[in-house]
Enzyme design. Structure first.
Site, short mmCIF file in Angstrom:
data_model
loop_
_atom_site.label_atom_id
_atom_site.label_comp_id
_atom_site.label_asym_id
_atom_site.label_seq_id
_atom_site.Cartn_x
_atom_site.Cartn_y
_atom_site.Cartn_z
N SER A 144 0.83 -1.21 0.00
CA SER A 144 0.00 0.00 0.00
C SER A 144 0.87 1.25 0.00
CB SER A 144 -0.86 -0.01 1.28
OG SER A 144 -1.38 1.28 1.58
N TYR A 157 -3.40 -0.10 10.03
CA TYR A 157 -3.25 -0.47 8.61
C TYR A 157 -1.84 -0.13 8.13
CZ TYR A 157 -4.50 -0.62 3.62
OH TYR A 157 -4.56 -0.89 2.27
P1 NAP Z 1 -11.84 -4.99 -0.42
O1 NAP Z 1 -12.73 -4.46 -1.48
O2 NAP Z 1 -12.16 -4.69 1.02
O3 NAP Z 1 -11.68 -6.60 -0.60
C1 NAP Z 1 -10.92 -7.28 0.36
C2 NAP Z 1 -11.25 -8.74 0.20
O4 NAP Z 1 -10.55 -9.49 1.20
C3 NAP Z 1 -12.75 -9.00 0.40
O5 NAP Z 1 -13.19 -9.97 -0.48
C4 NAP Z 1 -12.77 -9.51 1.83
O6 NAP Z 1 -13.86 -10.31 2.13
C5 NAP Z 1 -11.49 -10.32 1.86
N1 NAP Z 1 -11.09 -10.62 3.25
C6 NAP Z 1 -11.04 -9.77 4.29
N2 NAP Z 1 -10.65 -10.43 5.39
C7 NAP Z 1 -10.46 -11.73 5.03
C8 NAP Z 1 -10.06 -12.91 5.73
N3 NAP Z 1 -9.79 -12.88 7.04
N4 NAP Z 1 -9.98 -14.07 5.04
C9 NAP Z 1 -10.27 -14.11 3.71
N5 NAP Z 1 -10.67 -13.02 2.99
C10 NAP Z 1 -10.75 -11.86 3.66
O7 NAP Z 1 -10.36 -4.48 -0.64
P2 NAP Z 1 -9.61 -4.01 -1.98
O8 NAP Z 1 -9.74 -2.55 -2.11
O9 NAP Z 1 -9.98 -4.92 -3.12
O10 NAP Z 1 -8.11 -4.30 -1.50
C11 NAP Z 1 -7.52 -5.56 -1.69
C12 NAP Z 1 -6.13 -5.45 -1.10
O11 NAP Z 1 -5.47 -4.29 -1.64
C13 NAP Z 1 -6.12 -5.25 0.41
O12 NAP Z 1 -5.00 -5.91 0.97
C14 NAP Z 1 -5.95 -3.73 0.56
O13 NAP Z 1 -5.33 -3.40 1.80
C15 NAP Z 1 -5.04 -3.44 -0.58
N6 NAP Z 1 -5.03 -2.08 -1.07
C16 NAP Z 1 -6.19 -1.47 -1.46
C17 NAP Z 1 -6.12 -0.18 -1.99
C18 NAP Z 1 -7.33 0.58 -2.45
O14 NAP Z 1 -7.20 1.80 -2.66
N7 NAP Z 1 -8.47 -0.05 -2.61
C19 NAP Z 1 -4.89 0.46 -2.11
C20 NAP Z 1 -3.74 -0.20 -1.66
C21 NAP Z 1 -3.83 -1.47 -1.16
P3 NAP Z 1 -15.09 -9.59 2.92
O15 NAP Z 1 -15.85 -8.81 1.88
O16 NAP Z 1 -15.88 -10.71 3.51
O17 NAP Z 1 -14.50 -8.68 3.98
C1 GCO Z 2 -6.97 5.24 3.27
C2 GCO Z 2 -7.08 4.30 2.11
C3 GCO Z 2 -5.72 3.76 1.73
C4 GCO Z 2 -5.86 2.80 0.59
C5 GCO Z 2 -4.54 2.28 0.16
C6 GCO Z 2 -3.63 3.34 -0.34
O1 GCO Z 2 -7.87 5.20 4.13
O2 GCO Z 2 -5.99 6.00 3.28
O3 GCO Z 2 -7.98 3.23 2.40
O4 GCO Z 2 -5.15 3.12 2.83
O5 GCO Z 2 -6.62 1.71 0.95
O6 GCO Z 2 -3.94 1.47 1.10
O7 GCO Z 2 -2.52 2.71 -0.93
#
Ligand code: NAP
Ligand code: GCO
Length: 263
Positions: A144, A157
């Site tokens: 992230s 986080y």
């Molecule tokens: P999301 O929409 O919240 O999806 C996360 C997925 O992980 C959901 O399907 C969730 O299931 C599942 N999950 C959560 N806890 C779990 C567990 N204990 N066991 C198995 N599955 C579990 O998140 P996203 O935005 O797609 O992000 C995916 C990854 O990218 C995460 O690691 C997040 O930190 C990272 N990330 C996201 C962003 C962003 O801007 N979106 C940026 C940087 C990094 P449930 O729906 O049941 O909770």
């Molecule tokens: C926040 C956002 C970020 C993104 C991502 C950025 O609250 O700042 O959720 O944490 O999820 O991780 O890279």
């Protein structure tokens, strides 16, 4: 282009019923990989299977909480029996709690650490023995911006994602000798359910202040789409990255390079 081919490879993407995991799995499938995914609830796995089918992907879905070491051991054994040993692991499953640190309980802090840092450790530990036996493998940890930067309300986080960056480097250090490459992808701000609260339009129809803030901080002047992560994931899952190890590839539209647009 064979360097980017994943034909004959089994890829497990955790938490990939939707969002970033789903987009990464789609890209890995397009490069030839067999897709396996898990989610925490059967209804989510069913939803994911339907979505993969609609995308023309014959995915294998399993219910598993990635924080549960016994459940993960059973998951890996089931996948090995049903599909085959895992060549590519993408540690994507994650949660976030946006709570000011002084208001966050230790239990809430631990829950985020458990999913975002302990679980990638558990998952990697479960797949590495087979990777060693097969002569190599690929592990991709979804890090992230918060692997590098802090901001208000995301202490747990950021601590988890900072730790995940270092776990990535340590797996690379410890298992690179077995031709296992462990790298990270650091997405910028991506439009998924996880960031929906940060993009919620205001009652007067104007953009959410955080939405405006991210646009000003991003040279690309847009939020990322989950599909923006597919190409980088194929690169890190393929032979094209066999000499890349312990690297965090930031896919952020330039946020980390940019001081931000003057208001
Ligand atoms: P999301 O929409 O919240 O999806 C996360 C997925 O992980 C959901 O399907 C969730 O299931 C599942 N999950 C959560 N806890 C779990 C567990 N204990 N066991 C198995 N599955 C579990 O998140 P996203 O935005 O797609 O992000 C995916 C990854 O990218 C995460 O690691 C997040 O930190 C990272 N990330 C996201 C962003 C962003 O801007 N979106 C940026 C940087 C990094 P449930 O729906 O049941 O909770
Ligand atoms: C926040 C956002 C970020 C993104 C991502 C950025 O609250 O700042 O959720 O944490 O999820 O991780 O890279």
């Amino acid at each position: 282009m064979d360097l980017f081919s994943l034909k004959g490879k089994v890829a497990l993407v955790t938490g990939a019923s939707y969002g970033i995991g789903f987009a990464i799995a789609k890209a890995l499938s397009a490069a030839g990989a067999t897709i396996v995914f898990n989610d925490i609830k059967q209804e989510l796995v069913d939803k994911g299977l339907a979505a993969y089918k609609e995308a023309g992907i014959d995915a294998h879905g399993y219910v598993c909480d990635v924080t549960d070491e016994d459940a993960v051991a059973k998951l890996i054994a089931a996948i090995k029996k049903d599909v085959g040993p895992i060549n590519i692991l993408v540690n994507n499953a994650g949660i976030i709690k946006r709570i000011p640190m002084l208001e966050m309980t230790a239990a809430q802090f631990r829950q985020v650490i458990d999913v975002d840092l302990n679980a990638p450790f558990i998952m990697a530990k479960a797949v590495i023995p087979d990777m060693i036996e097969m002569g190599g493998g690929k592990i991709i940890n979804i890090c992230s911006m918060m692997s590098e930067l802090g901001r208000e309300t995301v202490s747990a986080y950021a601590a988890a994602k900072g730790g995940l960056k270092m776990l990535t480097k340590n797996i690379a250090s410890e298992y690179g000798q077995y031709n296992i490459q462990c790298n990270g992808i650091g997405p910028g701000y991506i439009a998924t359910p996880q960031t929906a609260p940060l993009r919620e339009p205001q009652p007067d129809g104007s953009k959410h202040p955080f939405d405006q803030f991210i646009l000003a901080k991003t040279p690309a002047n847009r939020w990322g789409e989950a599909s923006d992560l597919g190409g980088p994931a194929v690169f890190l899952a393929s032979a094209a990255s066999d000499f890349v190890n312990g690297h965090i590839l930031y896919v952020d539209g330039g946020i980390l390079a940019y001081i931000g647009k003057q208001p």
